[in-house]
Design a protein around this motif. Structure first.
Motif, mmCIF file in Angstrom:
data_model
loop_
_atom_site.group_PDB
_atom_site.id
_atom_site.type_symbol
_atom_site.label_atom_id
_atom_site.label_comp_id
_atom_site.label_asym_id
_atom_site.label_seq_id
_atom_site.Cartn_x
_atom_site.Cartn_y
_atom_site.Cartn_z
ATOM 1 N N ALA A 278 0.869 -1.179 0.000
ATOM 2 C CA ALA A 278 0.000 0.000 0.000
ATOM 3 C C ALA A 278 0.909 1.234 0.000
ATOM 4 N N ASP A 279 0.400 2.333 -0.548
ATOM 5 C CA ASP A 279 1.201 3.558 -0.703
ATOM 6 C C ASP A 279 1.914 3.917 0.610
ATOM 7 N N LEU A 280 3.221 4.083 0.550
ATOM 8 C CA LEU A 280 4.032 4.252 1.763
ATOM 9 C C LEU A 280 3.566 5.393 2.680
ATOM 10 N N PRO A 281 3.269 6.592 2.143
ATOM 11 C CA PRO A 281 2.811 7.656 3.066
ATOM 12 C C PRO A 281 1.509 7.288 3.781
ATOM 13 N N TYR A 282 0.629 6.559 3.092
ATOM 14 C CA TYR A 282 -0.633 6.105 3.718
ATOM 15 C C TYR A 282 -0.328 5.137 4.871
ATOM 16 N N TYR A 302 4.294 15.540 -3.459
ATOM 17 C CA TYR A 302 3.513 14.457 -4.060
ATOM 18 C C TYR A 302 3.349 14.701 -5.558
ATOM 19 N N SER A 303 3.242 13.603 -6.299
ATOM 20 C CA SER A 303 3.090 13.729 -7.748
ATOM 21 C C SER A 303 1.696 14.292 -8.068
ATOM 22 N N CYS A 304 1.505 14.646 -9.329
ATOM 23 C CA CYS A 304 0.220 15.199 -9.736
ATOM 24 C C CYS A 304 -0.833 14.087 -9.778
ATOM 25 N N VAL A 432 -2.358 8.589 -1.057
ATOM 26 C CA VAL A 432 -2.405 9.853 -0.315
ATOM 27 C C VAL A 432 -2.525 11.016 -1.312
ATOM 28 N N LYS A 433 -3.446 11.911 -1.043
ATOM 29 C CA LYS A 433 -3.752 13.088 -1.883
ATOM 30 C C LYS A 433 -4.251 12.695 -3.277
ATOM 31 N N GLY A 434 -4.573 11.416 -3.476
ATOM 32 C CA GLY A 434 -5.010 10.986 -4.811
ATOM 33 C C GLY A 434 -3.910 11.131 -5.848
ATOM 34 N N SER A 435 -2.648 11.159 -5.393
ATOM 35 C CA SER A 435 -1.512 11.320 -6.320
ATOM 36 C C SER A 435 -1.297 10.006 -7.067
ATOM 37 N N THR A 436 -1.469 10.075 -8.387
ATOM 38 C CA THR A 436 -1.461 8.820 -9.152
ATOM 39 C C THR A 436 -0.111 8.124 -9.143
ATOM 40 N N HIS A 437 0.977 8.880 -8.920
ATOM 41 C CA HIS A 437 2.312 8.264 -8.936
ATOM 42 C C HIS A 437 2.977 8.302 -7.568
ATOM 43 N N GLY A 438 2.197 8.530 -6.519
ATOM 44 C CA GLY A 438 2.748 8.506 -5.163
ATOM 45 C C GLY A 438 3.656 9.684 -4.905
ATOM 46 N N GLY A 471 10.817 3.619 -7.533
ATOM 47 C CA GLY A 471 9.863 4.666 -7.878
ATOM 48 C C GLY A 471 8.688 4.134 -8.671
ATOM 49 N N THR A 472 8.022 5.032 -9.407
ATOM 50 C CA THR A 472 6.750 4.671 -10.051
ATOM 51 C C THR A 472 6.931 3.943 -11.377
ATOM 52 N N GLY A 473 5.854 3.305 -11.826
ATOM 53 C CA GLY A 473 5.844 2.600 -13.109
ATOM 54 C C GLY A 473 5.785 1.097 -12.880
ATOM 55 N N ILE A 474 5.242 0.386 -13.831
ATOM 56 C CA ILE A 474 5.132 -1.064 -13.652
ATOM 57 C C ILE A 474 6.504 -1.748 -13.633
ATOM 58 N N PRO A 475 7.376 -1.459 -14.626
ATOM 59 C CA PRO A 475 8.680 -2.143 -14.560
ATOM 60 C C PRO A 475 9.427 -1.819 -13.270
ATOM 61 N N THR A 476 9.270 -0.570 -12.815
ATOM 62 C CA THR A 476 9.951 -0.149 -11.589
ATOM 63 C C THR A 476 9.369 -0.865 -10.377
ATOM 64 N N ALA A 477 8.030 -1.066 -10.386
ATOM 65 C CA ALA A 477 7.400 -1.804 -9.283
ATOM 66 C C ALA A 477 7.916 -3.243 -9.252
ATOM 67 N N MET A 478 8.174 -3.795 -10.444
ATOM 68 C CA MET A 478 8.717 -5.171 -10.489
ATOM 69 C C MET A 478 10.125 -5.200 -9.882
ATOM 70 N N ILE A 479 10.922 -4.163 -10.205
ATOM 71 C CA ILE A 479 12.271 -4.074 -9.617
ATOM 72 C C ILE A 479 12.149 -3.910 -8.101
ATOM 73 N N SER A 480 11.220 -3.041 -7.680
ATOM 74 C CA SER A 480 11.033 -2.788 -6.253
ATOM 75 C C SER A 480 10.708 -4.095 -5.525
ATOM 76 N N GLY A 481 9.872 -4.928 -6.160
ATOM 77 C CA GLY A 481 9.516 -6.218 -5.561
ATOM 78 C C GLY A 481 10.738 -7.097 -5.373
ATOM 79 N N ARG A 482 11.602 -7.092 -6.379
ATOM 80 C CA ARG A 482 12.819 -7.931 -6.290
ATOM 81 C C ARG A 482 13.758 -7.390 -5.207
ATOM 82 N N LEU A 483 13.938 -6.054 -5.189
ATOM 83 C CA LEU A 483 14.879 -5.465 -4.215
ATOM 84 C C LEU A 483 14.386 -5.672 -2.778
#
Ligand code: FAD
Length: 496
Positions: A278-282, A302-304, A432-438, A471-483
């Motif tokens: 879940a979004d880290l700031p939340y 926060y992102s837009c 948080v804040k409805g920011s689509t990219h956290g 950070g944001t993005g699907i490929p980046t989320a996959m990297i985040s999962g591995r890290l």
């Protein structure tokens, strides 16, 4: 010995990928997801035979997908049917002029030279810089979790200050390559993918237009949600358990450990480890015991956000390509309104996706499925934004822009509309804040400076996803999962 148990809060892309890695290492993994289906922001809706990807619509950085699927034990070629999209986008400017971004270099030369004499050489130099930025940033910033201060602050990283131009403003940097404002916009608008304005983004992000043209923009048959389905196949094959419609309401802690997850109806779970997708700031503000760190989250950038329209349309619009971007001449004031005033620009840049142009299964025969995305500011603290009114204004802007392409009758052919505002993003995914990219990806929140994959106090609480590293993005989320999974596995093995 009994396998260590881990509960992952959230079945977003990062959560699912981390789950697979951890299960492969012998942990007992349960993913608890508040919604009825996995995928998080990579979501979809289906209505009257129209299929809408409600979040991501662009598959970029294909080499990263290939590497990450391989690390999960799957082959992207076996799991997804991919099609390259070229031209990647059609850009339409306020005066009606157009630029089709393509990997066909002859076409790029002809188009760029017709806009500005010498622009093709500028483009070649910019592309070469983007390639350098991509290579170095992937190695030194993206594929890294920076466990120690010295992982980032060391002599080897000093050259990054001039190699990646992090201190140079991206838009200002474009003057080194082009004079024409349309071209400066054409090669910086991609910063919006990070939820960032090119007027605050570091020039490092020239890596994005590079990867789009060098590695291509792709489309998985069935839409972007096919990526989630492919990951779910791997997760189930690895023995990951999922609990949908299950909201974690609180995380309790004792000293340096998190103790229990409190679910609805006061049900309690006590896993050995918790990994929050879940979004880290939340998580800091709503789930954990409140401390000064939750307060610090309110001071972060926060992102837009975006207002998105999903339209089922009763006739096809063959003139539309799969990805069309209308870029406003008042490019800078557009971003100022979004970032500083948290509003809707007077003449917003906007994006239209027509997936049926790539995949006939996305709409009933003879009809069209259209998605329009209008970037806006995130939710304000005082709640003064009138989202119904702003949605009406955004719709008018989309119709007005489409008229530039000769589409003047869309309003009469829309069978139904679903729309999302920042309030929807907050409600659906607890952003948080409805920011689509956290959290934003400005310099102070990138790389080492982005919140870590491990909580600084609670030794058994970890993070994965867009607002943590990288950070944001699907490929980046996959990297985040591995890290994140590697960090957990290393710490359990006593390697850290
Ligand atoms: C409009 C939009 C367009 C985008 N376009 C692109 C694009 O074209 N290409 C691209 O690569 N990326 C794009 N992105 C970004 C990409 O979608 C995200 O960066 C990525 O999907 C984030 O994954 P995540 O792992 O952070 O998890 P998230 O998607 O944030 O998932 C977290 C999950 O946690 C769940 N959750 C939250 N709170 C709780 C709780 N208390 N209990 C249980 N579960 C909970 C949520 O429901 C959610 O399912 C886009 C995003 C948006 C919104």
């Amino acid at each position: 010995m009994k396998a260590k148990s881990v509960v992952i809060i959230g079945a977003g892309v990062g959560g699912i990928c981390a789950a697979i890695h951890l299960a492969k290492h012998g942990l007992h993994v349960t993913v608890m997801e508040k919604n009825a289906n996995p995928g998080g922001r990579c979501d979809w809706i289906e209505r009257e035979g129209h299929h809408f990807d409600t979040g991501p619509t662009l598959m970029v950085m294909k080499p990263v997908y290939e590497a990450e699927f391989a690390s999960l034990g799957g082959s992207i070629a076996d799991l997804l049917e991919l099609q390259q999209v070229d031209p990647t986008y059609r850009l339409v400017f306020d005066d009606g002029s157009q630029l089709a971004l393509t990997s066909d270099m002859q076409s790029m030369r002809d188009q760029l030279e017709s806009i500005e004499h010498g622009a093709y050489q500028g483009f070649i130099r910019y592309h070469a810089e983007g390639e350098r930025h991509y290579r170095i940033a992937m190695d030194k910033l993206v594929n890294r979790d920076f466990r120690r201060f010295t992982d980032f602050f060391n002599f080897n990283n000093i050259p990054l200050v001039y190699q990646l131009k992090p201190l140079r403003n991206h838009y200002a940097h474009m003057s080194s390559y082009f004079r024409n404002p349309h071209l400066k916009a054409a090669f910086t608008f991609q910063d919006v993918y990070m939820g960032l304005s090119p007027f605050e983004a570091p020039a490092t992000f020239s890596m994005m237009p590079y990867t789009e043209l060098a590695h291509g923009v792709w489309y998985p048959k069935g839409g972007m949600y096919s990526i989630v389905e492919a990951l779910m196949t791997l997760a189930r094959n690895t023995g990951v358990e999922f609990a949908f419609d299950t909201t974690v309401e609180q995380i309790t802690a004792n000293g340096k450990q998190v103790e229990e997850l409190v679910l609805e109806h006061n049900q309690r779970e006590s896993p050995d480890l918790v990994l929050a997708n879940a979004d880290l700031p939340y998580v800091y503000q709503d789930l954990l015991p409140i401390d000064y760190r939750a307060e610090k989250m309110t001071q972060k950038r926060y992102s837009c956000s975006v207002i998105s329209f999903f339209w089922g349309v009763d006739k096809p619009y063959k003139i539309l390509g799969p990805h069309t971007l209308f870029l406003a001449d008042d490019f800078q004031s557009n971003f100022d309104t979004i970032t500083n005033e948290l509003g809707l620009p007077a003449n917003p840049s906007l994006y239209i996706h027509a997936p049926r142009q790539l995949d006939s299964s996305m709409a009933p025969p003879g009809e069209e499925t259209l998605i329009a995305v209008v970037p806006v500011g995130h939710l304000s603290e005082d709640g003064s934004q009138d989202w119904d009114e702003l949605t009406d204004q955004a719709r008018v802007h989309v119709f007005r822009r489409l008229a530039l392409l000769g589409i003047t009758d869309l309003h009469a052919h829309i069978k139904f509309e679903v729309s999302f505002t920042p309030l929807s993003w907050r409600k659906r995914y607890n952003l948080v804040k409805g920011s689509t990219h956290g959290l934003s990806h400005n310099l102070r929140q990138l790389g080492y400076f982005r919140p870590s994959n491990r909580h600084p106090r609670y030794r058994n609480l970890y993070f994965v996803g867009a607002s943590t590293r990288p950070g944001t993005g699907i490929p980046t989320a996959m990297i985040s999962g591995r890290l994140a999974a590697k960090r957990i596995v290393d710490e359990l093995a006593g390697l850290e």
